[in-house]
Design an enzyme around this catalytic site. Sequence first.
Site, mmCIF file in Angstrom:
data_model
loop_
_atom_site.group_PDB
_atom_site.id
_atom_site.type_symbol
_atom_site.label_atom_id
_atom_site.label_comp_id
_atom_site.label_asym_id
_atom_site.label_seq_id
_atom_site.Cartn_x
_atom_site.Cartn_y
_atom_site.Cartn_z
ATOM 1 N N SER A 127 56.062 145.844 75.735
ATOM 2 C CA SER A 127 57.136 146.417 75.033
ATOM 3 C C SER A 127 57.077 147.850 74.596
ATOM 4 C CB SER A 127 57.555 145.446 73.967
ATOM 5 O OG SER A 127 58.485 146.074 73.053
ATOM 6 N N TYR A 148 54.761 140.596 66.105
ATOM 7 C CA TYR A 148 55.097 140.956 67.726
ATOM 8 C C TYR A 148 54.538 142.276 68.031
ATOM 9 C CZ TYR A 148 58.711 142.078 71.331
ATOM 10 O OH TYR A 148 59.412 142.176 72.708
HETATM 11 P P1 NAD Z 1 64.501 135.728 76.341
HETATM 12 O O1 NAD Z 1 64.741 135.102 75.117
HETATM 13 O O2 NAD Z 1 65.772 135.750 77.011
HETATM 14 O O3 NAD Z 1 63.721 135.126 77.251
HETATM 15 C C1 NAD Z 1 62.359 134.501 76.930
HETATM 16 C C2 NAD Z 1 61.983 133.751 77.914
HETATM 17 O O4 NAD Z 1 60.650 132.847 77.389
HETATM 18 C C3 NAD Z 1 62.935 132.282 78.253
HETATM 19 O O5 NAD Z 1 62.981 132.021 79.322
HETATM 20 C C4 NAD Z 1 62.456 131.203 77.201
HETATM 21 O O6 NAD Z 1 62.762 130.082 77.341
HETATM 22 C C5 NAD Z 1 60.962 131.644 77.219
HETATM 23 N N1 NAD Z 1 59.956 131.017 76.325
HETATM 24 C C6 NAD Z 1 60.105 131.255 75.106
HETATM 25 N N2 NAD Z 1 59.060 130.434 74.427
HETATM 26 C C7 NAD Z 1 58.274 129.877 75.434
HETATM 27 C C8 NAD Z 1 57.272 129.033 75.356
HETATM 28 N N3 NAD Z 1 56.629 128.502 74.165
HETATM 29 N N4 NAD Z 1 57.006 128.333 76.486
HETATM 30 C C9 NAD Z 1 57.477 128.944 77.770
HETATM 31 N N5 NAD Z 1 58.368 129.682 77.803
HETATM 32 C C10 NAD Z 1 59.059 130.208 76.717
HETATM 33 O O7 NAD Z 1 64.103 137.260 76.039
HETATM 34 P P2 NAD Z 1 63.858 138.418 76.805
HETATM 35 O O8 NAD Z 1 64.388 139.534 76.125
HETATM 36 O O9 NAD Z 1 64.050 138.404 78.243
HETATM 37 O O10 NAD Z 1 62.206 138.487 76.757
HETATM 38 C C11 NAD Z 1 61.426 138.503 77.904
HETATM 39 C C12 NAD Z 1 60.099 139.225 77.575
HETATM 40 O O11 NAD Z 1 60.448 140.760 77.282
HETATM 41 C C13 NAD Z 1 59.536 139.074 76.129
HETATM 42 O O12 NAD Z 1 57.905 138.977 76.296
HETATM 43 C C14 NAD Z 1 59.757 140.091 75.467
HETATM 44 O O13 NAD Z 1 58.861 140.261 74.215
HETATM 45 C C15 NAD Z 1 59.836 141.165 76.300
HETATM 46 N N6 NAD Z 1 60.643 142.437 75.678
HETATM 47 C C16 NAD Z 1 62.018 142.130 75.469
HETATM 48 C C17 NAD Z 1 62.954 143.190 75.362
HETATM 49 C C18 NAD Z 1 64.112 143.294 75.017
HETATM 50 O O14 NAD Z 1 64.662 144.114 74.459
HETATM 51 N N7 NAD Z 1 64.926 142.152 75.312
HETATM 52 C C19 NAD Z 1 62.204 144.472 74.981
HETATM 53 C C20 NAD Z 1 60.831 144.481 75.119
HETATM 54 C C21 NAD Z 1 60.128 143.396 75.648
#
Ligand code: NAD
Length: 256
Positions: free
Chosen positions: A138, A151
């Site tokens: 991130s 985080y």
């Molecule tokens: P999201 O909530 O849409 O997806 C998260 C996924 O992780 C889902 O499929 C959920 O079921 C799964 N998950 C959560 N806990 C779990 C567990 N204990 N075991 C197995 N699966 C689990 O969120 P996202 O925004 O798509 O996030 C995905 C990644 O991207 C994360 O690592 C997040 O930190 C990173 N990220 C997101 C953003 C953003 O702006 N959305 C920015 C930077 C980084």
Amino acid sequence: MLKGKTALVTGSTSGIGLGIACALARQGANVVLNGFGDAQAAKAEVAAFGTRVSYHGADMSRPAEIEDLIRHAEAEFGGVDILVNNAGIQHVANVEDFPVEKWDAIIAINLTSAFHTTRLALPGMKARNWGRVINVASTHGLVASAQKSAYVASKHGIIGFTKAVALETATTGVTVNAICPGWVLTPLVQKQVDARAAAGGLTQEEAKRQLLAEKQPSLQFTTPEQLGELAVFLCSEAAANVRGVAWNMDGGWVAQ
Ligand code: NAD
């Protein structure tokens, strides 16, 4: 481009993970999906690209279930060629109010799970002398924001982990890199939009605009599709010597 390869994408039932899974399947990779929620819908979306898709519901905070997930991928497809460590959660609170169990869960899911998947998948990649590990970090792996101590610690940690393993594999056909999204409008961020709208009496659109304006100079969300294409590039031969980078796709967030 990725025909005959197998990709395991953790946390791929929604958001960025699902976007990356679709992009890799579009290139011909077989995919192992993981995550909570509607696995059938995610499976159907990825299967539409015509490759083989499997699902395993391992909880990424549990090492024994992670081991089972890797064994499942090996049994179904013969091994993991592309490992995308994407599963992640967020919690927002000042450090003195931060629930201890939330800290532990964030470190376990966002950071430690990547240690387990990598240590278990790497021997097969090395044996085949080809592999790609892509850690979804991130902008918060590069800079901090208040109220996100767990985080930010997990994401800085995974960038350090990425660099260390990239060095350990530097003379092999396995590359290890991180990607650093800025704001992406997924369920993880929608929660933060909702909290902001509720706290400030704002509409959804106002809350989104405010969220972007604070951090992301482009004032545009990065999309899961764009991140999927970045993952595809990292899997290409052109990226064979890209090693240990933390590549941001953040609308200028960390350029400030
Ligand atoms: P999201 O909530 O849409 O997806 C998260 C996924 O992780 C889902 O499929 C959920 O079921 C799964 N998950 C959560 N806990 C779990 C567990 N204990 N075991 C197995 N699966 C689990 O969120 P996202 O925004 O798509 O996030 C995905 C990644 O991207 C994360 O690592 C997040 O930190 C990173 N990220 C997101 C953003 C953003 O702006 N959305 C920015 C930077 C980084």
